[in-house]
Scaffold this motif. Structure first.
Motif, PDB file in Angstrom:
ATOM      1  N   ASP A 179      -9.003   4.508   1.830  1.00 35.36           N
ATOM      2  CA  ASP A 179      -8.343   3.205   1.892  1.00 35.36           C
ATOM      3  C   ASP A 179      -8.990   2.220   0.920  1.00 35.36           C
ATOM      4  N   ALA A 201       0.818  -1.210   0.000  1.00 37.46           N
ATOM      5  CA  ALA A 201       0.000   0.000   0.000  1.00 37.46           C
ATOM      6  C   ALA A 201       0.855   1.265   0.000  1.00 37.46           C
ATOM      7  N   ASP A 224      -3.458   2.622   2.000  1.00 36.73           N
ATOM      8  CA  ASP A 224      -3.617   2.414   3.440  1.00 36.73           C
ATOM      9  C   ASP A 224      -3.034   3.657   4.107  1.00 36.73           C
ATOM     10  N   ARG A 225      -3.870   4.459   4.705  1.00 35.87           N
ATOM     11  CA  ARG A 225      -3.428   5.729   5.284  1.00 35.87           C
ATOM     12  C   ARG A 225      -2.364   5.555   6.370  1.00 35.87           C
TER      13      ARG A 225
END
Length: 350
Positions: free
Chosen positions: A273, A190, A299-300
């Motif tokens: 996300d 991510a 994905d933060r």
């Protein structure tokens, strides 16, 4: 541009140009066709010196155009060939691609000799030593090539960097074999999703060339916005199924598009996300189409990538001494000792 009287040599008329004409004018259908370094093709009435039409190409014209039937063909520097009707209507544009034998660093082909039309074929000579031939009935069943797809994201210092191969992968391509720049991985890693998120790709077509379609733009003027119709490549970029604006540079065959960039007046919010999809479609003059799709994961909580480290020069030796002067000192790169000492003092002149 000046017209002279045949018997006396006196100036009959003159028409200003923004550039200069490296080649001779071409006379056909009672008109003069003149290519200019200001990137435009001019059509002039030779009797009155009146400008009938002017078509910009965006590239300097260094060779005279050629007229065959009702079509005017002209080559330019930086790899392009254009076709217009004798009345000034744009017909098509083609980007020449240098031959592999020209060397890996060569990116442009300059057309500095007039094209030739014979037996229904248009011949164009490039300064890479290659003759390019064009025919209306030539077979072209290959779609454009979309290659070197790259995702551009901000690094930890906010500078844009290319995402790694593990951050994006191609998931589908229609109409041609897969030619993506990324190898498919088992696990997609991510990215944090901070804006701006952009994409780059190269789009080429060595057959009939990328198709062009008219597009209306609002051009600012002192009196307010003015609608102007321009021709753009028939390309579409979709992000999560929605079209996004893009910029295509014909000289480099490079596409750039901003996928996610919130307005500056709003608070910076990362992209949501989950998986996101990017699709790029292109079509050539023969109607052959290609669509390529890539995916990436947001994905933060993912860390921001580190910026690339600067490349230090390798070691090199010192210079030789000159009469009465020392040589230059050497230098070292990372992991290398310093270069050899500079040369000694030379003998002084008597």
């Amino acid at each position: 541009i000046r017209g002279l009287r045949q018997r006396t040599g006196r100036i009959a008329w003159q028409l200003p140009m923004e550039g200069f004409a490296p080649g001779a004018p071409t006379f056909a259908h009672g008109r003069l066709f003149i290519g200019s370094s200001d990137t435009s093709l001019y059509c002039v009435d030779p009797e009155r010196g009146q400008l009938l039409w002017r078509q910009p190409t965006g590239f300097s014209i260094q060779a005279p155009p050629v007229v065959a039937g009702q079509t005017v063909y002209v080559g330019t520097i930086q790899s392009h060939v254009f076709a217009f009707s004798v009345d000034g209507e744009f017909l098509w544009r083609y980007k020449l691609n240098p031959e592999a034998s020209s060397g890996p660093q060569r990116r442009d082909v300059n057309v500095i000799a007039p094209p030739v039309v014979a037996n229904g074929t248009l011949y164009v000579v490039g300064d890479d030593g290659t003759i390019y031939a064009f025919r209306r009935d030539a077979v072209d069943v290959a779609p454009p090539i979309i290659d070197q797809f790259r995702l551009v994201i901000p690094a930890s210092n906010d500078r844009p960097v290319y995402a790694k191969a593990e951050n994006v992968r191609e998931v589908g391509r229609l109409a041609q074999p897969r030619r993506g720049a990324w190898e498919k991985t088992e696990e997609l890693k991510a990215i944090p999703g901070l804006p701006p998120i952009e994409v780059e790709a190269l789009i080429t077509d060595e057959g009939s060339g990328l198709a062009l379609v008219p597009q209306t733009l609002q051009v600012p003027t002192p009196r307010g916005p003015k609608a102007e119709t321009v021709l753009v490549e028939k390309i579409q970029v979709l992000f999560d199924g929605q079209p996004v604006p893009f910029l295509f540079e014909p000289k480099e065959s490079k596409l750039r598009a901003v996928l996610y960039a919130p307005p500056p007046t709003r608070q910076v919010v990362p992209l949501s996300d989950g998986k996101h999809m990017v699709s790029i479609s292109a079509e050539d003059w023969r109607g052959n189409q290609v669509t390529a799709t890539w995916e990436f994961l947001v994905d933060r909580r993912a860390p921001r990538p580190e910026p690339p480290r600067p490349v230090m020069p390798a070691a090199y030796p010192g210079g030789y001494g000159q009469p009465g002067a020392p040589g230059a000192p050497g230098a070292g790169g990372p992991g290398f000792p310093g270069g050899f000492p500079g040369g000694g003092y030379g003998e002084a002149f008597e």
